[in-house]
Motif scaffolding. Structure first.
Motif, PDB file in Angstrom:
ATOM      1  N   LEU A  30      41.479  21.175  50.419  1.00 37.60           N
ATOM      2  CA  LEU A  30      41.148  22.573  50.238  1.00 37.60           C
ATOM      3  C   LEU A  30      42.175  23.218  49.324  1.00 37.60           C
ATOM      4  O   LEU A  30      43.371  23.096  49.559  1.00 37.60           O
ATOM      5  CB  LEU A  30      41.158  23.255  51.607  1.00 37.60           C
ATOM      6  N   THR A  31      41.705  23.872  48.261  1.00 35.48           N
ATOM      7  CA  THR A  31      42.610  24.574  47.355  1.00 35.48           C
ATOM      8  C   THR A  31      42.211  26.043  47.299  1.00 35.48           C
ATOM      9  O   THR A  31      41.069  26.405  47.575  1.00 35.48           O
ATOM     10  CB  THR A  31      42.578  23.986  45.928  1.00 35.48           C
ATOM     11  N   LEU A  32      43.190  26.885  46.928  1.00 35.43           N
ATOM     12  CA  LEU A  32      42.969  28.322  46.805  1.00 35.43           C
ATOM     13  C   LEU A  32      43.788  28.837  45.635  1.00 35.43           C
ATOM     14  O   LEU A  32      44.981  28.536  45.531  1.00 35.43           O
ATOM     15  CB  LEU A  32      43.390  29.032  48.096  1.00 35.43           C
ATOM     16  N   ARG A  33      43.124  29.576  44.747  1.00 40.58           N
ATOM     17  CA  ARG A  33      43.808  30.266  43.655  1.00 40.58           C
ATOM     18  C   ARG A  33      43.412  31.736  43.714  1.00 40.58           C
ATOM     19  O   ARG A  33      42.238  32.057  43.900  1.00 40.58           O
ATOM     20  CB  ARG A  33      43.415  29.664  42.305  1.00 40.58           C
ATOM     21  N   ILE A  34      44.405  32.607  43.569  1.00 38.67           N
ATOM     22  CA  ILE A  34      44.153  34.042  43.553  1.00 38.67           C
ATOM     23  C   ILE A  34      44.583  34.556  42.191  1.00 38.67           C
ATOM     24  O   ILE A  34      45.750  34.436  41.824  1.00 38.67           O
ATOM     25  CB  ILE A  34      44.914  34.761  44.682  1.00 38.67           C
ATOM     26  N   ASN A  35      43.627  35.089  41.437  1.00 39.15           N
ATOM     27  CA  ASN A  35      43.859  35.530  40.059  1.00 39.15           C
ATOM     28  C   ASN A  35      44.549  34.439  39.239  1.00 39.15           C
ATOM     29  O   ASN A  35      45.470  34.698  38.471  1.00 39.15           O
ATOM     30  CB  ASN A  35      44.654  36.831  40.031  1.00 39.15           C
ATOM     31  N   GLY A  36      44.131  33.202  39.443  1.00 39.17           N
ATOM     32  CA  GLY A  36      44.644  32.062  38.687  1.00 39.17           C
ATOM     33  C   GLY A  36      45.903  31.435  39.249  1.00 39.17           C
ATOM     34  O   GLY A  36      46.283  30.341  38.846  1.00 39.17           O
ATOM     35  N   GLU A  37      46.567  32.085  40.191  1.00 37.57           N
ATOM     36  CA  GLU A  37      47.813  31.565  40.760  1.00 37.57           C
ATOM     37  C   GLU A  37      47.511  30.739  42.011  1.00 37.57           C
ATOM     38  O   GLU A  37      46.828  31.206  42.934  1.00 37.57           O
ATOM     39  CB  GLU A  37      48.731  32.727  41.124  1.00 37.57           C
ATOM     40  N   ALA A  38      48.034  29.518  42.055  1.00 35.00           N
ATOM     41  CA  ALA A  38      47.801  28.644  43.198  1.00 35.00           C
ATOM     42  C   ALA A  38      48.516  29.182  44.434  1.00 35.00           C
ATOM     43  O   ALA A  38      49.680  29.573  44.378  1.00 35.00           O
ATOM     44  CB  ALA A  38      48.289  27.233  42.898  1.00 35.00           C
ATOM     45  N   VAL A  39      47.775  29.208  45.535  1.00 37.01           N
ATOM     46  CA  VAL A  39      48.308  29.618  46.836  1.00 37.01           C
ATOM     47  C   VAL A  39      47.966  28.491  47.794  1.00 37.01           C
ATOM     48  O   VAL A  39      46.821  28.034  47.832  1.00 37.01           O
ATOM     49  CB  VAL A  39      47.657  30.940  47.311  1.00 37.01           C
ATOM     50  N   TYR A 135      34.212  27.060  45.153  1.00 34.20           N
ATOM     51  CA  TYR A 135      33.845  28.442  45.402  1.00 34.20           C
ATOM     52  C   TYR A 135      34.573  29.325  44.394  1.00 34.20           C
ATOM     53  O   TYR A 135      35.635  28.975  43.887  1.00 34.20           O
ATOM     54  CB  TYR A 135      34.181  28.876  46.839  1.00 34.20           C
ATOM     55  N   ARG A 136      33.957  30.456  44.094  1.00 34.13           N
ATOM     56  CA  ARG A 136      34.565  31.450  43.198  1.00 34.13           C
ATOM     57  C   ARG A 136      33.959  32.790  43.533  1.00 34.13           C
ATOM     58  O   ARG A 136      32.735  32.924  43.640  1.00 34.13           O
ATOM     59  CB  ARG A 136      34.278  31.112  41.741  1.00 34.13           C
ATOM     60  N   CYS A 137      34.803  33.783  43.747  1.00 33.83           N
ATOM     61  CA  CYS A 137      34.290  35.106  44.051  1.00 33.83           C
ATOM     62  C   CYS A 137      35.284  36.166  43.615  1.00 33.83           C
ATOM     63  O   CYS A 137      36.461  35.887  43.401  1.00 33.83           O
ATOM     64  CB  CYS A 137      33.988  35.254  45.540  1.00 33.83           C
ATOM     65  N   GLN A 138      34.754  37.377  43.456  1.00 32.35           N
ATOM     66  CA  GLN A 138      35.596  38.534  43.192  1.00 32.35           C
ATOM     67  C   GLN A 138      35.460  39.467  44.380  1.00 32.35           C
ATOM     68  O   GLN A 138      34.349  39.714  44.862  1.00 32.35           O
ATOM     69  CB  GLN A 138      35.166  39.252  41.922  1.00 32.35           C
ATOM     70  N   VAL A 139      36.601  39.944  44.842  1.00 29.58           N
ATOM     71  CA  VAL A 139      36.613  40.938  45.908  1.00 29.58           C
ATOM     72  C   VAL A 139      37.447  42.116  45.427  1.00 29.58           C
ATOM     73  O   VAL A 139      38.371  41.950  44.629  1.00 29.58           O
ATOM     74  CB  VAL A 139      37.165  40.365  47.231  1.00 29.58           C
ATOM     75  N   CYS A 140      37.075  43.305  45.872  1.00 30.66           N
ATOM     76  CA  CYS A 140      37.745  44.519  45.406  1.00 30.66           C
ATOM     77  C   CYS A 140      38.166  45.370  46.592  1.00 30.66           C
ATOM     78  O   CYS A 140      37.445  45.460  47.593  1.00 30.66           O
ATOM     79  CB  CYS A 140      36.802  45.334  44.526  1.00 30.66           C
ATOM     80  N   GLU A 141      39.319  45.995  46.442  1.00 24.36           N
ATOM     81  CA  GLU A 141      39.734  46.985  47.422  1.00 24.36           C
ATOM     82  C   GLU A 141      38.885  48.230  47.218  1.00 24.36           C
ATOM     83  O   GLU A 141      38.420  48.506  46.119  1.00 24.36           O
ATOM     84  CB  GLU A 141      41.203  47.349  47.231  1.00 24.36           C
ATOM     85  N   ARG A 147      42.376  47.308  43.555  1.00 19.72           N
ATOM     86  CA  ARG A 147      42.638  46.080  42.795  1.00 19.72           C
ATOM     87  C   ARG A 147      41.473  45.122  42.965  1.00 19.72           C
ATOM     88  O   ARG A 147      40.797  45.115  43.982  1.00 19.72           O
ATOM     89  CB  ARG A 147      43.918  45.410  43.302  1.00 19.72           C
ATOM     90  N   ARG A 148      41.274  44.301  41.951  1.00 20.55           N
ATOM     91  CA  ARG A 148      40.241  43.273  41.955  1.00 20.55           C
ATOM     92  C   ARG A 148      40.932  41.919  42.054  1.00 20.55           C
ATOM     93  O   ARG A 148      41.889  41.655  41.346  1.00 20.55           O
ATOM     94  CB  ARG A 148      39.426  43.364  40.669  1.00 20.55           C
ATOM     95  N   PHE A 149      40.431  41.071  42.938  1.00 21.45           N
ATOM     96  CA  PHE A 149      40.990  39.736  43.123  1.00 21.45           C
ATOM     97  C   PHE A 149      39.912  38.704  42.833  1.00 21.45           C
ATOM     98  O   PHE A 149      38.787  38.833  43.318  1.00 21.45           O
ATOM     99  CB  PHE A 149      41.484  39.531  44.561  1.00 21.45           C
ATOM    100  N   THR A 150      40.256  37.695  42.052  1.00 21.51           N
ATOM    101  CA  THR A 150      39.364  36.565  41.840  1.00 21.51           C
ATOM    102  C   THR A 150      39.927  35.410  42.653  1.00 21.51           C
ATOM    103  O   THR A 150      41.060  34.981  42.447  1.00 21.51           O
ATOM    104  CB  THR A 150      39.288  36.178  40.347  1.00 21.51           C
ATOM    105  N   LEU A 151      39.136  34.941  43.599  1.00 15.55           N
ATOM    106  CA  LEU A 151      39.547  33.842  44.473  1.00 15.55           C
ATOM    107  C   LEU A 151      38.666  32.650  44.161  1.00 15.55           C
ATOM    108  O   LEU A 151      37.439  32.791  44.050  1.00 15.55           O
ATOM    109  CB  LEU A 151      39.406  34.254  45.936  1.00 15.55           C
ATOM    110  N   GLU A 152      39.288  31.495  44.014  1.00  9.92           N
ATOM    111  CA  GLU A 152      38.531  30.293  43.673  1.00  9.92           C
ATOM    112  C   GLU A 152      39.249  29.069  44.214  1.00  9.92           C
ATOM    113  O   GLU A 152      40.439  29.112  44.513  1.00  9.92           O
ATOM    114  CB  GLU A 152      38.333  30.188  42.165  1.00  9.92           C
TER     115      GLU A 152
END
Length: 162
Positions: A30-39, A135-141, A147-152
């Motif tokens: 399982l991988t997670l990137r938030i706005n392109g940064e690996a978490v 998976y890839r999605c955008q979520v917004c506050e 702020r807009r976050f792209t999670l993938e």
């Protein structure tokens, strides 16, 4: 001499072709990137659930917040087959959305002007109960200064019955 014969055959056993080992029953990639940064994702706390009414819920939890909610993606009426499940279909009555919570940040795909996102299932093993895909999605506050976050990310993960 008869005693030494089996010892002489031992090196030959190493030359035998190796059979590919099957993936473990509990493969958890399982991988997670938030706005392109690996978490780093917490593979012990993250869960994929399939309910009796065929709703698939992906819950990806950050390693630095194992008790937090992390990213949750819901796909209603999941047919348990490979395919692309787009969030644009929320408007057609299917519930396909995402939410993200981390600390004081709460963001939702429905808060974005364009509800873009998708889950692409590339592999299904119904007997071992796991899925493979991306998976890839955008979520917004919500609210001012949102702020807009792209999670993938990618996954190969077991699915639990809910």
């Amino acid at each position: 001499m008869k005693r030494l014969l089996p010892l002489l055959l031992l090196p030959l056993l190493g030359l035998a072709p190796k059979l590919p080992r099957p993936a473990p029953q509990t493969a958890r990639r399982l991988t997670l990137r938030i706005n392109g940064e690996a978490v780093r994702a917490d593979t012990l706390s993250s869960r994929f659930f399939l309910s009796s009414d065929r709703a698939l819920r992906l819950n990806v939890v950050r390693a630095d917040d194992p008790d937090g909610e992390g990213l949750t993606i819901i796909i209603d009426r999941f047919p348990v087959q490979a395919g692309t499940y787009s969030f644009q279909e929320i408007l057609s009555g299917r519930n396909r959305d995402a939410s993200y919570r981390f600390g004081k940040v709460a963001a939702y795909s429905k808060s974005c002007g364009q509800n873009t996102g998708s889950v692409v299932i590339t592999g299904v093993d119904a007997t071992r109960h796991w899925l493979r895909g991306t998976y890839r999605c955008q979520v917004c506050e919500a609210g001012r200064g949102a702020r807009r976050f792209t999670l993938e990310g990618e996954f190969e993960y077991p699915v639990e019955q809910e």
